[in-house]
Design an enzyme around this catalytic site. Structure first.
Site, short mmCIF file in Angstrom:
data_model
loop_
_atom_site.label_atom_id
_atom_site.label_comp_id
_atom_site.label_asym_id
_atom_site.label_seq_id
_atom_site.Cartn_x
_atom_site.Cartn_y
_atom_site.Cartn_z
N HIS A 119 0.86 -1.20 0.00
CA HIS A 119 0.00 0.00 0.00
C HIS A 119 0.89 1.25 0.00
CE1 HIS A 119 -3.84 -2.23 1.01
NE2 HIS A 119 -2.90 -3.14 1.26
N TYR A 155 3.68 -5.30 9.74
CA TYR A 155 3.54 -3.84 9.64
C TYR A 155 4.62 -3.17 10.48
CZ TYR A 155 -1.13 -4.59 7.60
OH TYR A 155 -2.18 -4.98 6.81
#
Ligand code: HEM
Length: 370
Positions: free
Chosen positions: A72, A343
């Site tokens: 992303h 993440y």
């Protein structure tokens, strides 16, 4: 004895045997915690999948893009508020669901994939990530995609899929044979891919539904827990995307549209919780829950403005799906802890790297009149 008492927090007068037992319990808890961290870091199991392996694979597939998210990578910061209507309060004691509670929200809209300068395109998965700031320093962070199910069930399948879907430099497309063999080995992914392909792709971010995909648990004030999946459903009438539009020369047309729309007024989404039944899988994001499950509209997200990524704003937030307020708890979905760990690794790497301007830059937002 006093030292032992101090170390263990035992009241005076406790026997030596009881104190030693207490110490060994503390030792076991400590060893367990250290072990859990070591496991999460992958230090105990070099042969198994670690967060570093996952992030290395993103870099292998997408090439190096220092300073950007490993997935992303192309995005824009947004901000607004969430106003609860009170209907969620019977399911979750989280303050964000208390009637009329206004919670400030910062977020990020983005395109899936590790290419920060990719041109906007029809089929690229769109995302919305949000951070709700609750009273007392609590936060709720969530990242959602405009697809109804996730293509893989486990972190291992995610890792394999990254390589299977890697574009062949000669054609710019994944090697069909490699994809075929991935789907043959992962029949659940083949089914999920068919559902994802069949979805209606809408004209932009503002008329997209964003699904949380992983199951969570809402925990009520009386301690009762309900399995849930949530989605943000747009107020705006959805218009299907056309191939002509996605062939536009503006490489940032999806982001520029949203910037222009927000300039004319806020955009809204309802936060809809779908309640799971005991027979519904909470550990398999490839499977939709049966149609007709009870849904609860818990309130309205209003996005009011957009700004390019820069130091200190959404660029520096890790939208870790396990940052949850009291009243929302994880499920047994194996993707959740894998996401949290990956993440964090992506964040740590990009935080230490030099930064370049985002594709959706100051120029774009000024051009759109912000
Ligand atoms: C094991 C499975 C997954 C892995 C390894 C993975 C990996 C990643 C990574 C490395 C990032 C960049 C994080 C950063 O640097 O801040 C990311 C971003 C993101 N992922 Fe995942 N992901 C997984 C599953 C999912 C699922 C199931 C969803 C949807 C529910 C999702 C939605 C998102 C979103 C929305 C972002 C962008 C957040 C932002 O704008 O900062 N991911 N993912």
């Amino acid at each position: 004895m006093t030292l032992l008492n101090d170390l263990t927090g035992a009241p005076p007068g406790t026997t030596t045997r009881a104190l030693l037992l207490r110490l060994s319990t503390i030792g076991a808890v400590l060893a367990g915690s250290v072990g859990a961290f070591a496991y999460a870091g992958g230090w105990l199991s070099p042969a198994t999948l670690t967060p570093a392996h996952v992030i290395d694979r993103f870099e292998q597939v997408n090439g190096p893009h220092p300073g950007f998210r490993r997935n992303h990578a192309k995005g824009l910061c947004v901000a607004g508020r969430f106003v609860a209507n009170g209907a969620g309060a019977r399911l979750s004691k989280a303050n964000v669901f208390a009637a009329n509670r206004v919670t400030p929200v910062e977020g990020r809209v983005a395109l899936a994939g590790g290419q920060p300068y990719a041109a906007d395109a029809l089929a690229t998965v769109r995302s919305l990530a949000l951070r709700f700031r609750l009273p007392g320093g609590e936060e709720w962070r969530t990242g959602m995609n405009n697809i109804p199910v996730f293509p893989v069930r486990t972190p291992e399948a995610f890792y394999e899929q990254l390589l299977a879907a890697k574009p062949d430099p000669a054609t710019g497309k994944p090697d069909p044979e490699r994809l075929k063999s991935f789907f043959a080995n992962h029949p659940k992914s083949a089914k999920a891919a068919a559902l994802i392909k069949a979805r209606t792709i809408t004209s932009g971010f503002a008329d997209s539904t964003f699904w949380g995909l992983n199951a969570f648990r809402f925990v009520a004030a009386d301690g009762s827990a309900t399995p849930v999946r949530w989605a943000f459903v747009p107020e705006m009438q959805a218009t299907p995307e056309t191939a002509a539009r996605s062939a536009m020369t503006d490489k940032n047309y999806l982001f520029d549209d949203l910037i222009a729309q927000l300039r004319h007024g806020p955009r809204r989404w309802q936060l809809i919780a779908t309640l799971g039944q005991p027979s519904d899988a909470t550990d398999d994001a490839t499977l939709p829950w049966p149609a007709g499950r009870e849904t609860v509209d818990t309130g309205t997200l209003t996005l009011t403005n957009a700004v390019p990524e820069e130091a200190g704003n959404c660029r520096d937030i890790n939208f870790d799906p396990l940052v949850l307020p009291d009243g929302i708890a994880p499920s047994d979905d194996p993707l959740l802890s894998a996401r949290s760990a990956a993440y964090s690794r992506s964040f740590t790497r990009r935080a230490g790297e030099a930064k370049s301007a985002s594709a959706v830059s100051e120029m774009t937002t000024q051009g759109a009149g912000l």
